[in-house]
Motif scaffolding. Structure first.
Motif: not given
Length: 265
Positions: A1-13
């Protein structure tokens, strides 16, 4: 779940950085093309080639100011246009804002020294405008000319002066606020890590004030995680152009919060 959140943030970045980068590059490209055209204008050339001060100011300055004003009506972000002589004297200045001109002698200013020592005739740089303390894009052009009245066409062109545009970056800065992460921040710094602009000035000033920037931007950009005031932040850095860095600080707590939202879903 944390990896999924990090990926979402990375995409946003990536989307955010790409948008800022594209906007800045477009502004720089258009301004560079424009200043080449402006500096080749016959009126600008005549102004710089006229050595008689009375003739220059009495006959040529008014029509040149009118032409520059027409440029500012087409490009309102070009809020200051200047002509500087080779010795650094600010011979002509037209601005659309009601702000004082701190000095006409620019010989020792960082901006003039950068123009003087630039490898190319056209220089693009980012800096704080000393007249209003705002971040601005400076585009300048070194103008070399032959005076056909006194010199042969085989004579090497001489440096007659510089044409300089001061361009507002407010449209770019508007993209910094509000930050996509409520407790995080988007920062712009120079190559030494000094703060130029931020999404949340009070919080960001506090965060940067607690962090040791003595080692400069090289040490800072390599850090993927920064601890400030007992909180852990993910750090992402990108060089937008020479002398301008974008930093994103994302609280780890925000990522855990996002992962909990995914868990609930």
């Amino acid at each position: 779940l944390k990896q999924s959140a990090e990926q979402k943030s990375a995409d946003h970045i990536n989307v955010l950085v790409s948008r800022l980068d594209d906007q800045l590059q477009l502004l720089s490209t258009v301004a560079t093309a424009n200043i080449d055209i402006f500096s080749d204008d016959p009126l600008v050339k005549s102004y710089l080639l006229t050595s008689d001060a009375d003739e220059r100011y009495a006959l040529l300055q008014r029509p040149l100011l009118q032409k520059l004003a027409s440029i500012q009506r087409v490009y309102p972000d070009y809020y200051e246009i200047r002509i500087l002589l080779p010795d650094g004297f600010e011979d002509l200045r037209l601005q659309t804002r009601d702000q004082p001109n701190l000095t006409e002698e620019e010989a020792n200013s960082p901006g003039f020294l950068a123009m003087r020592h630039a490898d190319q005739d056209t220089l693009v740089r980012i800096g704080i405008n000393p007249d209003n303390q705002e971040l601005a894009l400076y585009v300048s052009r070194r103008i070399r000319l032959i005076n056909p009245a006194f010199e042969s066409f085989s004579t090497p062109p001489k440096l007659r002066g510089y044409l300089s545009l001061t361009i507002s970056l407010q449209s770019l800065l508007n993209n910094l606020s509000p930050s996509p992460w409520p407790q995080g921040g988007l920062l712009l710094t120079d190559a030494q890590g000094s703060l130029l602009a931020a999404s949340q000035k009070s919080d960001t000033a506090r965060m940067l004030g607690d962090y040791d920037l003595a080692q400069g931007i090289t040490a800072l950009q390599s850090k993927r995680q920064i601890d400030l005031n007992g909180q852990s932040y993910q750090h992402h850095a990108k060089c937008l152009m020479e002398g301008l860095w974008l930093h994103l600080l994302i609280p780890e707590a925000e990522l855990f919060k996002e992962s909990r939202n995914i868990g609930l879903l």
